[in-house]
Design an enzyme around this catalytic site. Sequence first.
Site, PDB file in Angstrom:
ATOM      1  N   CYS A 120      38.735  36.929  39.988  1.00 40.49           N
ATOM      2  CA  CYS A 120      39.306  37.886  39.032  1.00 40.49           C
ATOM      3  C   CYS A 120      40.318  38.802  39.715  1.00 40.49           C
ATOM      4  CB  CYS A 120      38.214  38.731  38.375  1.00 40.49           C
ATOM      5  SG  CYS A 120      37.238  37.788  37.204  1.00 40.49           S
ATOM      6  N   HIS A 121      39.888  39.474  40.801  1.00 41.70           N
ATOM      7  CA  HIS A 121      40.789  40.448  41.418  1.00 41.70           C
ATOM      8  C   HIS A 121      40.836  40.308  42.937  1.00 41.70           C
ATOM      9  CE1 HIS A 121      39.276  42.117  37.595  1.00 41.70           C
ATOM     10  NE2 HIS A 121      40.555  42.254  37.379  1.00 41.70           N
ATOM     11  N   GLY A 122      40.376  39.149  43.455  1.00 43.38           N
ATOM     12  CA  GLY A 122      40.554  38.855  44.859  1.00 43.38           C
ATOM     13  C   GLY A 122      39.669  39.620  45.827  1.00 43.38           C
TER      14      GLY A 122
ATOM     15  N   HIS B 230      32.992  44.695  41.786  1.00 46.21           N
ATOM     16  CA  HIS B 230      34.204  45.340  41.273  1.00 46.21           C
ATOM     17  C   HIS B 230      34.086  45.511  39.764  1.00 46.21           C
ATOM     18  CE1 HIS B 230      38.763  45.096  40.339  1.00 46.21           C
ATOM     19  NE2 HIS B 230      38.438  46.353  40.637  1.00 46.21           N
TER      20      HIS B 230
ATOM     21  N   PRO C 143      39.245  44.644  46.237  1.00 47.39           N
ATOM     22  CA  PRO C 143      38.963  45.906  45.540  1.00 47.39           C
ATOM     23  C   PRO C 143      37.478  46.226  45.353  1.00 47.39           C
ATOM     24  CG  PRO C 143      39.595  44.215  43.960  1.00 47.39           C
ATOM     25  CD  PRO C 143      39.724  43.590  45.322  1.00 47.39           C
TER      26      PRO C 143
END
Lengths: 278, 190, 407
Positions: free
Chosen positions: B154-156, B135, B169
Amino acid sequence: MMKKILKMLATAALGFGLMTGPALASGGEQKNAPDYDFSFEGPFGTFDRAQLQRGWEVFRQVCSSCHSLKYLRFRNLAEPGGPEFTVEQAKAFAAQYEVQDGPNEEGEMFMRPARLSDAFPSPYPNEEAAKAANNGALPPDLSLIVKAREGWYYPWYISPFIKLVKGNGGAEYVRALISGYEEAPHGEEKEGLNYNPYFPGHWIAMPPPLAGEDVEYLDGTPNTIEQEATDVAAFLAWVSMPKMEERKKIGFMTLLYLLVFALLMFMVKHAIWRNVKH
Amino acid sequence: MSTTTAQDVTRRDFLYIATGTVGAVGTALALWPFIDQMNPDASVLALASTEFDLAPLQPGQGVTIKWRGKPVFIRHRTEEEIKKAKETPLAELKDPIARNANLPPDAPATDENRVTDGTGKVNPKYLVQIGICTHLGCVPLGEAGDYHGWFCPCHGSHYDEAGRIRKGPAPRNLDIPPYKYISDTKIVIG
Amino acid sequence: MSGHATYEFKNPVVRWIEERLPIFSVIRGQAIDFPTPRNLNYWWTFGGIAATMLVVQILTGIVLVMHYTPHVSLAFDSVEHIMRDVNYGWLLRWLHANGASFFFIAVYIHMFRGLYYGSYKSPREVLWMIGVIIFIAMMATAFMGYVLPWGQMSYWGAVVITNLFSAFPVVGETIVQWLWGGFSVDNPTLQRFFSLHYLLPFVLAALVFLHIWALHVVGNNNPDGIDVKSEEDTLPFHPYYTMKDLYAILIFFLVYLGFVFYSPWYLGHSINFAPANPLSTPAHIVPEWYFLPQYAMLRAIPDKLGGVLVMFGSLIILLFLPWLDTSKVRSNRYRPLGKIFFWLFVIACLTLGIAGSQPAEGAWLTVARIATAFYFAYFLVILPLLGKIERPKPMPATITEAVLSKH
């Protein structure tokens, strides 16, 4: 053509320097290295691959037992503009040397065979060890030796011109030094020092490194002391200036371009100013 | 003083345009060294390989080593993990491509294709992958996430037992670096 | 001369910006239409050449910093890394090293041109003085830059030059320790030199801006040294002088790049390819060629403080030149005696340069002393007196008249 003119100029300058040099050199203690026409001299000169390959043999079989060459990486041996060994040959050379790596998982430093990315290993772990092994004299690193030394000492009014045409004579110095040992003047022998007229001060700690017929050349070139000295000087010149061939090639194209551009600019300038009195 | 004829003018215009072009081309060429000096240099490019001994790794144990300044995850997978990874149908994958630098760029993301060095040797025990979330470049945590593979905090993004993206993501599976087995338990990365 | 014409611009965007920041009319007025004497010769191109060299130095310097490491144990290695591994690193390094030399060549010619044609005289005193400050600042920049590769000459040059300040009584030692950040030239010294070497060129650029500003207030001097009287005496800066300067820059670059590609370390010192060794001084410590005249003056004086004062004095005295020269005539074209002494002064400077490269003993010491004496006499005795006793040649009334009489 250009080479010829340069050569003529150099010969004239050298002749003049030789005539007046000894008379004026202060003390006359420094002996000029004999000039030698290396293949890499002049604006179009390139390295002689076979010579560099022989020089590499001389270096690793003789010089490397005391001298380091820390800015040479094994990969350089296979890069363009140098001895141009094949990558396999360079890898094989590297594998013959051990370098320190680590620490490993146990926190220990360990030795492993060198790879292409490794620098040529130093024969001593540090400067003090090198001095201790050589009677207190430090064998200098040879990576830049050809650029760091000068081969001739002419009076001030001629020296700048000779150096402009012939360079500083670093390769000639190396060549003359290692093949130019002489008997010490009678009664002046010094313990642990050797007499060499090319060395500043004449007394050098390094014993004569070459004996002739001590390095095996695979290409059948006669391994005289002179040949070995010339080859290793050429090799060290390449190590000192590994980008020389690229530099001269790009330089030629750049200057040619500038010449054309300048000529066009002259015509532009002329056209603009043609009708103006100035 | 000469009078300027029309012919003079065109000839002069041609000279100006020619000179301007030559100057512009030269300036552009002269810029190249200033740009190229920022590219990876010869010493960086040469440092591109690292050796690693797999033998000391126990099943279920993973290590992170550094290659080209990046983290590389090396994991000795358990039988259970291998089984689960193998049984996952390709249709369930978000990214159906293996992302293995040792295989053609369109190789499917089967578990075999994630654990091969491209020479035909498949060793499902050892998974070697670049530990950088596809990502935005964070380093995912091991043995975490919904699929018990890797999880990027960080963003799953959730990765499975074979490092394939399953949720979140990130667009791609974790990249497999170029590597080769030089013996049964030793690899060279790069 | 710098009369602000008001321009009408057709492009609406240009007009919109112009109403808020009159940058387009400034460019038009100062770089394009700027009235320039029509009789400038090629010696006048060296100002533009020097400015170009400053740009070259800043550009190459910025990219070299991306690879250089200012630390005593890494500086020499990082320079070799640039020379061997970085893409085109060797080219950028040699452009920068030789660029310093050619920057000085351009600036020295520019200064001698000003000296010959009286460009420092009223109303151009401030213009000249800013120029002298630029010269001093660029000497400081060049000196600190030469230390950065951390070779033998870098190190020992730094030792010798910083020790100059120890000559001052009472505070000398304190100043030197402050410069060093320690008890010898060492890592703190290298790091502060690096910082200042990066900073000073931008100061130089600002000074050059002031220099050009001052020039555009009073206008160019010219080879005849006569004031511009009418528009007929001038030409617009563009295209006449832009194209002429560009042509001169290209010729200058032919020589500069000739050295970069074919003799890149000719102007340097071989011994600087040996890494700095605080325990052993090379046999001959010599600064770069562009400092040799000042170095000769330093050594010509047998007293430590005296030598330092004379050396700095040789630069400071230039600031007072506009008032030391009493002649009303600017250009040496019309000064028969002034011309002779100017060339003697040039010879003295060159002699000092040669003497600076030789060991300070015997005949060379005498030569350096005579040349130093002449250097100062030129400013303190000859120029003040000449204005009183010299009878200038008849001068044309206008630049146009001077130009037409040639044809």
